[in-house]
Write an enzyme that holds these catalytic residues in place. Structure first.
Site, PDB file in Angstrom:
ATOM      1  N   HIS A   1       4.999  -6.681 -11.140  1.00 40.08           N
ATOM      2  CA  HIS A   1       5.122  -6.285  -9.463  1.00 40.08           C
ATOM      3  C   HIS A   1       4.603  -7.429  -8.314  1.00 40.08           C
ATOM      4  O   HIS A   1       4.881  -7.370  -7.213  1.00 40.08           O
ATOM      5  CB  HIS A   1       4.380  -5.043  -9.398  1.00 40.08           C
ATOM      6  CG  HIS A   1       4.541  -4.375  -8.078  1.00 40.08           C
ATOM      7  ND1 HIS A   1       5.694  -3.876  -7.536  1.00 40.08           N
ATOM      8  CD2 HIS A   1       3.488  -4.106  -7.083  1.00 40.08           C
ATOM      9  CE1 HIS A   1       5.435  -3.182  -6.245  1.00 40.08           C
ATOM     10  NE2 HIS A   1       4.263  -3.480  -6.045  1.00 40.08           N
TER      11      HIS A   1
ATOM     12  N   SER B   1       6.746  -4.339  -1.866  1.00 39.31           N
ATOM     13  CA  SER B   1       6.177  -3.036  -2.352  1.00 39.31           C
ATOM     14  C   SER B   1       6.276  -1.830  -1.100  1.00 39.31           C
ATOM     15  O   SER B   1       7.493  -1.884  -0.592  1.00 39.31           O
ATOM     16  CB  SER B   1       4.903  -3.191  -2.666  1.00 39.31           C
ATOM     17  OG  SER B   1       4.136  -1.826  -3.446  1.00 39.31           O
ATOM     18  N   TRP B   2       5.096  -1.407  -0.843  1.00 44.27           N
ATOM     19  CA  TRP B   2       5.307  -0.566   0.540  1.00 44.27           C
ATOM     20  C   TRP B   2       5.872  -1.424   1.525  1.00 44.27           C
ATOM     21  O   TRP B   2       6.418  -1.020   2.613  1.00 44.27           O
ATOM     22  CB  TRP B   2       3.762  -0.092   0.817  1.00 44.27           C
ATOM     23  CG  TRP B   2       3.959   0.881   2.147  1.00 44.27           C
ATOM     24  CD1 TRP B   2       3.163   0.082   3.320  1.00 44.27           C
ATOM     25  CD2 TRP B   2       4.702   1.747   2.533  1.00 44.27           C
ATOM     26  NE1 TRP B   2       3.446   0.676   4.520  1.00 44.27           N
ATOM     27  CE2 TRP B   2       4.060   1.791   4.195  1.00 44.27           C
ATOM     28  CE3 TRP B   2       5.540   2.759   2.257  1.00 44.27           C
ATOM     29  CZ2 TRP B   2       4.576   2.839   4.926  1.00 44.27           C
ATOM     30  CZ3 TRP B   2       6.017   3.798   3.088  1.00 44.27           C
ATOM     31  CH2 TRP B   2       5.422   3.646   4.491  1.00 44.27           C
TER      32      TRP B   2
ATOM     33  N   GLY C   1       0.973  -1.399   0.022  1.00 48.35           N
ATOM     34  CA  GLY C   1      -0.025  -0.091   0.074  1.00 48.35           C
ATOM     35  C   GLY C   1       0.853   1.260   0.136  1.00 48.35           C
ATOM     36  O   GLY C   1       1.368   1.514  -0.941  1.00 48.35           O
TER      37      GLY C   1
ATOM     38  N   ASP D   1       8.705  -4.919 -13.611  1.00 43.48           N
ATOM     39  CA  ASP D   1       7.713  -4.384 -12.742  1.00 43.48           C
ATOM     40  C   ASP D   1       7.507  -2.900 -12.941  1.00 43.48           C
ATOM     41  O   ASP D   1       8.615  -1.962 -13.293  1.00 43.48           O
ATOM     42  CB  ASP D   1       8.477  -4.197 -11.166  1.00 43.48           C
ATOM     43  CG  ASP D   1       7.646  -3.812 -10.009  1.00 43.48           C
ATOM     44  OD1 ASP D   1       6.812  -3.017 -10.176  1.00 43.48           O
ATOM     45  OD2 ASP D   1       7.690  -4.337  -8.995  1.00 43.48           O
TER      46      ASP D   1
END
Length: 316
Positions: free
Chosen positions: A293, A110-111, A43, A265
């Site tokens: 991703h 990711s986050w 996120g 990605d």
């Protein structure tokens, strides 16, 4: 190719009050006496799902999932109050202390990789290892690439839908325009912006189109938290100084680290993982040639599970 471990259910669930506003959902599954691992979702604002337990051998791992402030089952939903990177790092420490864990493996994409790096740099003595996917460094250039200009050239059809809620005269600063709508009192405008923002990310997350992922990102409950919290963080520079994660990477030099990144990605281009590996040369760096991703692309899933299995063997 390795695939996810079979579905399992939690053996314990908690709602942890971390301040006067926020209550976090925390769960444990797998082996209560196993290697502690915390799954750090993306996120910010993405939340966890049952599938996230399945990256780990349940006989070897004590698997901890939690929903970060404002998302998933944590409350209040989509709240931006007291919601910063430092708050999330402190929340992880509160969870570790609550569960009486000395050190744990950080697993994030990711986050989730961003927060894992920030936590590890703040508390390296509490980290037994790191397995990171889809590296996101949260620099201005990384945010601009996906939300202003860059990825737009690769997915112009999806980009047109992303632009739709924003008038032409505001498109020179799309992050600001979205942030204003996502934090407004106009519920209709807020929800329209949330869905457009979130679906853009979901559509770009896989090498091959995946309608299930795109639909998940477009669900109102998911989209509102994801879009509001992401825009809040990105508008404020992720509440970190520019290039902080690279500049402070030396604090992680004694921690075993595996980096996994899809060659194609588009959400978080591979340059970010390459830059991190340059300052953490001891890290194992795996480039997945046929992936984008998402953690659920076959090549990335295979590599992540091989990494968790290998870490478990090394701890035996």
């Amino acid at each position: 190719m390795r695939t996810l471990y079979p579905d399992i259910s939690p053996y314990a669930e908690y709602w942890l009050d971390v301040d006067s506003t926020h209550r976090l959902y925390v769960e444990e599954s797998g082996n209560p006496s196993g290697i502690p691992v915390i799954f750090i979702h993306g996120g910010p604002g993405g939340g966890t799902s049952a599938a996230h337990r399945s990256f780990f051998n349940p006989e070897r791992y004590r698997i901890i999932l939690f929903d970060q402030r404002g998302c998933g089952r944590s409350t209040p939903h989509a709240s931006l109050e007291n919601n910063t990177t430092a708050d999330l790092v402190q929340d992880m420490e509160k969870i570790r202390d609550h569960l009486n864990i000395d050190t744990w493996l950080l697993f994030g994409g990711s986050w989730g990789s961003t927060l894992a790096l920030a936590y590890g740099q703040a508390h390296p003595e509490r980290v037994s290892g790191m397995i990171l996917r889809g590296i996101f460094l949260c620099r201005k250039q990384d945010i601009d690439w996906f939300y202003q200009q860059g990825a737009s050239a690769l997915f112009p059809d999806y980009w047109a839908d992303y632009l739709q809620p924003i008038p032409v005269d505001e498109r020179q600063n799309l992050l600001q325009a979205y942030y204003q709508r996502l934090t407004s009192d106009n519920e209709i405008a807020r929800m329209a912006a949330a869905k457009a923002w979130s679906i853009w990310e979901g559509r770009c997350s896989t090498l091959h189109p995946n309608q299930d992922i795109a639909q998940h990102f477009g669900e109102p409950h998911v989209a509102l938290a994801m879009a509001r919290i992401e825009a809040h963080y990105f508008y404020h520079g992720c509440f970190m100084r520019e290039n902080q994660l690279i500049e402070d990477a030396g604090k992680l030099r004694d921690i075993p680290i595996t980096l996994v990144h899809g060659r194609y990605d588009v959400v978080c281009p591979i340059e970010q993982a390459f830059a991190l590996h340059q300052v953490l040369p001891h890290a194992e760096f795996n480039i997945i040639r046929d992936a984008g991703h998402s953690a659920f692309e076959p090549g990335i899933t295979d590599n992540l599970i091989r990494a968790t299995d290998r870490f478990a063997r090394q701890q035996a």
